[in-house]
Write a protein that holds these residues in place. Structure first.
Motif, PDB file in Angstrom:
ATOM      1  N   GLU A   4     -11.029  46.164 -29.057  1.00 44.08           N
ATOM      2  CA  GLU A   4     -11.597  45.212 -29.727  1.00 44.08           C
ATOM      3  C   GLU A   4     -11.280  43.830 -29.303  1.00 44.08           C
ATOM      4  OE1 GLU A   4     -11.908  43.976 -34.294  1.00 44.08           O
ATOM      5  OE2 GLU A   4     -10.919  45.873 -33.722  1.00 44.08           O
ATOM      6  N   PRO A   5     -10.058  43.567 -28.930  1.00 45.56           N
ATOM      7  CA  PRO A   5      -9.629  42.095 -28.729  1.00 45.56           C
ATOM      8  C   PRO A   5     -10.410  41.937 -27.222  1.00 45.56           C
ATOM      9  CG  PRO A   5      -7.889  43.379 -28.652  1.00 45.56           C
ATOM     10  CD  PRO A   5      -9.006  44.341 -29.322  1.00 45.56           C
ATOM     11  N   LEU A  36     -13.895  38.773 -23.633  1.00 41.33           N
ATOM     12  CA  LEU A  36     -14.977  38.502 -22.896  1.00 41.33           C
ATOM     13  C   LEU A  36     -15.951  37.599 -23.365  1.00 41.33           C
ATOM     14  CD1 LEU A  36     -15.088  42.504 -21.824  1.00 41.33           C
ATOM     15  CD2 LEU A  36     -14.739  40.552 -20.220  1.00 41.33           C
ATOM     16  N   ALA A  37     -16.315  38.074 -24.677  1.00 43.16           N
ATOM     17  CA  ALA A  37     -17.699  37.127 -25.263  1.00 43.16           C
ATOM     18  C   ALA A  37     -17.037  35.866 -25.214  1.00 43.16           C
ATOM     19  CB  ALA A  37     -17.821  37.798 -26.708  1.00 43.16           C
ATOM     20  N   ALA A  38     -15.781  35.651 -25.607  1.00 44.48           N
ATOM     21  CA  ALA A  38     -15.568  34.007 -25.828  1.00 44.48           C
ATOM     22  C   ALA A  38     -15.495  33.285 -24.358  1.00 44.48           C
ATOM     23  CB  ALA A  38     -14.223  33.964 -26.347  1.00 44.48           C
ATOM     24  N   ALA A  39     -15.254  34.003 -23.257  1.00 46.10           N
ATOM     25  CA  ALA A  39     -15.233  33.539 -22.022  1.00 46.10           C
ATOM     26  C   ALA A  39     -16.641  33.179 -21.547  1.00 46.10           C
ATOM     27  CB  ALA A  39     -14.457  34.346 -21.157  1.00 46.10           C
ATOM     28  N   LEU A  40     -17.640  34.082 -21.973  1.00 48.03           N
ATOM     29  CA  LEU A  40     -19.000  33.940 -21.447  1.00 48.03           C
ATOM     30  C   LEU A  40     -19.864  33.340 -22.240  1.00 48.03           C
ATOM     31  CD1 LEU A  40     -19.069  37.641 -19.967  1.00 48.03           C
ATOM     32  CD2 LEU A  40     -18.696  35.449 -18.592  1.00 48.03           C
ATOM     33  N   THR A  77     -24.943  39.730 -15.645  1.00 49.01           N
ATOM     34  CA  THR A  77     -24.225  41.265 -15.551  1.00 49.01           C
ATOM     35  C   THR A  77     -22.628  41.110 -15.540  1.00 49.01           C
ATOM     36  OG1 THR A  77     -23.999  41.534 -13.283  1.00 49.01           O
ATOM     37  CG2 THR A  77     -26.025  41.810 -14.306  1.00 49.01           C
ATOM     38  N   VAL A  78     -21.780  42.130 -15.887  1.00 57.90           N
ATOM     39  CA  VAL A  78     -20.504  42.256 -15.741  1.00 57.90           C
ATOM     40  C   VAL A  78     -20.048  43.621 -15.256  1.00 57.90           C
ATOM     41  CG1 VAL A  78     -18.389  42.061 -16.827  1.00 57.90           C
ATOM     42  CG2 VAL A  78     -19.958  40.517 -17.484  1.00 57.90           C
ATOM     43  N   THR A  79     -19.346  43.916 -14.087  1.00 55.41           N
ATOM     44  CA  THR A  79     -19.056  45.194 -13.437  1.00 55.41           C
ATOM     45  C   THR A  79     -17.336  45.368 -13.910  1.00 55.41           C
ATOM     46  OG1 THR A  79     -20.677  44.842 -11.849  1.00 55.41           O
ATOM     47  CG2 THR A  79     -18.950  46.484 -11.482  1.00 55.41           C
ATOM     48  N   PHE A  80     -17.379  46.440 -14.459  1.00 52.07           N
ATOM     49  CA  PHE A  80     -15.947  46.860 -14.930  1.00 52.07           C
ATOM     50  C   PHE A  80     -15.342  48.197 -13.975  1.00 52.07           C
ATOM     51  CE2 PHE A  80     -18.191  45.365 -18.644  1.00 52.07           C
ATOM     52  CZ  PHE A  80     -17.292  44.232 -19.084  1.00 52.07           C
ATOM     53  N   ASP A  81     -14.200  48.403 -14.217  1.00 48.98           N
ATOM     54  CA  ASP A  81     -13.938  50.045 -13.972  1.00 48.98           C
ATOM     55  C   ASP A  81     -13.895  50.805 -15.097  1.00 48.98           C
ATOM     56  OD1 ASP A  81     -11.613  49.382 -15.462  1.00 48.98           O
ATOM     57  OD2 ASP A  81     -10.333  48.581 -13.965  1.00 48.98           O
ATOM     58  N   ASN A  82     -13.208  51.926 -15.025  1.00 50.04           N
ATOM     59  CA  ASN A  82     -13.352  52.800 -16.276  1.00 50.04           C
ATOM     60  C   ASN A  82     -12.155  52.902 -17.284  1.00 50.04           C
ATOM     61  OD1 ASN A  82     -16.019  54.469 -15.565  1.00 50.04           O
ATOM     62  ND2 ASN A  82     -14.959  54.400 -13.486  1.00 50.04           N
ATOM     63  N   GLY A  83     -11.606  51.755 -17.415  1.00 50.78           N
ATOM     64  CA  GLY A  83     -10.358  51.771 -18.282  1.00 50.78           C
ATOM     65  C   GLY A  83     -11.081  51.564 -19.772  1.00 50.78           C
ATOM     66  N   THR A  84     -10.396  52.456 -20.707  1.00 52.09           N
ATOM     67  CA  THR A  84     -10.647  52.323 -22.049  1.00 52.09           C
ATOM     68  C   THR A  84     -10.581  51.023 -22.589  1.00 52.09           C
ATOM     69  OG1 THR A  84      -8.486  52.806 -22.643  1.00 52.09           O
ATOM     70  CG2 THR A  84      -9.671  54.608 -22.297  1.00 52.09           C
ATOM     71  N   GLU A  85      -9.923  49.986 -22.129  1.00 55.36           N
ATOM     72  CA  GLU A  85     -10.053  48.525 -22.654  1.00 55.36           C
ATOM     73  C   GLU A  85     -11.330  48.063 -22.894  1.00 55.36           C
ATOM     74  OE1 GLU A  85      -8.510  48.046 -18.235  1.00 55.36           O
ATOM     75  OE2 GLU A  85      -8.274  49.464 -20.152  1.00 55.36           O
ATOM     76  N   PHE A  86     -12.303  48.584 -21.902  1.00 52.52           N
ATOM     77  CA  PHE A  86     -13.647  48.140 -21.996  1.00 52.52           C
ATOM     78  C   PHE A  86     -14.581  48.993 -22.652  1.00 52.52           C
ATOM     79  CE2 PHE A  86     -11.798  46.623 -17.626  1.00 52.52           C
ATOM     80  CZ  PHE A  86     -11.591  45.305 -18.110  1.00 52.52           C
ATOM     81  N   ALA A  87     -14.084  49.734 -23.273  1.00 51.76           N
ATOM     82  CA  ALA A  87     -14.774  50.677 -24.077  1.00 51.76           C
ATOM     83  C   ALA A  87     -15.961  49.987 -25.116  1.00 51.76           C
ATOM     84  CB  ALA A  87     -14.087  51.816 -24.995  1.00 51.76           C
ATOM     85  N   ARG A  88     -15.587  48.727 -25.656  1.00 55.16           N
ATOM     86  CA  ARG A  88     -16.546  47.957 -26.270  1.00 55.16           C
ATOM     87  C   ARG A  88     -17.559  47.048 -25.406  1.00 55.16           C
ATOM     88  NH1 ARG A  88     -14.078  47.415 -32.400  1.00 55.16           N
ATOM     89  NH2 ARG A  88     -16.248  46.881 -32.636  1.00 55.16           N
ATOM     90  N   HIS A  89     -17.684  47.378 -24.343  1.00 53.01           N
ATOM     91  CA  HIS A  89     -18.593  46.767 -23.493  1.00 53.01           C
ATOM     92  C   HIS A  89     -19.974  46.107 -24.054  1.00 53.01           C
ATOM     93  CE1 HIS A  89     -21.118  49.833 -21.915  1.00 53.01           C
ATOM     94  NE2 HIS A  89     -20.296  50.539 -22.538  1.00 53.01           N
TER      95      HIS A  89
END
Length: 335
Positions: free
Chosen positions: A212-213, A218-222, A232-244
């Motif tokens: 969540e944070p 991410l939203a605040a920066a972009l 576009t944004v490209t991520f790895d598979n970490g759970t920290e990006f689950a709310r992408h």
């Protein structure tokens, strides 16, 4: 006319060692090599080891050492001061050499800078010289890479294979890569975003690694960027990006690397490696004020890059991103 003279080579030194070991006289060796007896006598006297006698490899090294006048950085104090200042500022030897070529006639290669630094370590047994180099290694070599983490399934995950092919060209602004820069203290992480075209880097500390944070940061920066600069944004598979998927509200499409393939977002991985020079893993982010972090980002964005023709990311952003319609970084008006 006088006879043209050439330096003895390694093959001739091998022959000298063989004939000398068989008991041949200096004149016999000279006749076999078509050399002057005085040259053979001088070679045997000057390049003989005290313990091992005359050895071809040792003799070759001794001769080369006498002909070496020191590196260019040893002979040019002004150039040495300039290069050491740029190394302290975080520039790599290749960036320094490239910028010298860009600003004027090429005066130095990156290998000369590496050799100079490692020579100081060997000459003075002072390992603090390694801190001038990007990776702060005391000797040349490759470090083994670490394995990736297992892929995790998440909602609305879109694989990298479905990302538009135009992203690979790096000619279109607004395509970002994101990752977390972790530190040794529990809970301390830095969110970093890297633009694929200009290599500009932006980032902010995170209060938590939870999804969540991270999505909020991410939203605040972009959201301050115009739509043309946040596609576009490209991520790895970490759970920290689950709310992408929450970035979809800003019109941003999200994509994920294949499992165990962090190299597919190599730009942000490279950026994190470069930032480690300013922010090693043991850094306490809580003790770092925002001004210092902004200064480190500025140093990164104002360092010349080989992939940009030794322009800086800031220069590339100004010349290319603004050309594509990103003249303003203020949020769009509402109403």
């Amino acid at each position: 006319m006088g006879r043209e003279y050439s330096q003895l080579g390694l093959e001739e030194r091998i022959e000298i060692a063989r004939l000398s070991g068989e008991g041949a006289s200096i004149r016999q060796i000279a006749a076999a090599l078509d050399r002057a007896p005085s040259s053979i006598a001088r070679e045997l006297k000057r390049n003989r080891g005290q313990q091992v006698g005359y050895q071809p490899a040792h003799a070759e090294a001794q001769a080369r050492a006498r002909r070496w006048n020191g590196s260019r950085l040893d002979r040019d104090p002004a150039l040495r001061t300039e290069v050491l200042g740029q190394l302290r500022a975080g520039w790599s030897p290749e960036q320094i050499a490239g910028r010298l070529r860009r600003d004027g006639p090429s005066r130095l290669s990156h290998e000369s800078i590496y050799r100079f630094v490692y020579a100081q370590i060997r000459r003075h047994n002072d390992f603090t010289w390694r801190n001038y180099l990007p990776k702060a290694k005391s000797r040349r070599g490759w470090r083994p890479g670490k394995g990736g983490s297992p892929a995790l399934h998440m909602r609305h995950r879109v694989p990298l294979a479905e990302r538009p092919g135009a992203v690979l060209t790096r000619l279109d602004p607004g395509h970002w890569e994101a990752d977390l820069m972790a530190f040794s203290r529990y809970g301390q992480n830095l969110l970093l975003l890297h633009d694929r075209m200009s290599r500009v880097l932006i980032g902010s500390p995170l209060p938590s690694k939870r999804a969540e944070p991270v999505a909020g940061a991410l939203a605040a920066a972009l959201q301050t960027l115009p739509p043309a600069c946040r596609k576009t944004v490209t991520f790895d598979n970490g759970t920290e990006f689950a709310r992408h998927y929450e970035l979809g509200a800003l019109g941003i499409a999200t994509y994920f690397c294949d499992p165990h393939a962090p190299w597919q977002k190599g730009g942000i991985e490279n950026a994190i490696g470069r930032m480690r020079r300013f922010l090693p893993r043991k850094t306490d982010l809580a003790a770092l004020d925002s001004g210092a972090l902004i200064g480190m980002m500025a140093a990164y964005n104002n360092t010349p890059r080989k992939c940009l023709g030794f322009k800086t990311p800031a220069e590339a952003f100004s010349e290319q991103v603004l050309h594509f319609g990103c003249e303003s970084t203020s949020p769009p008006s509402r109403g």
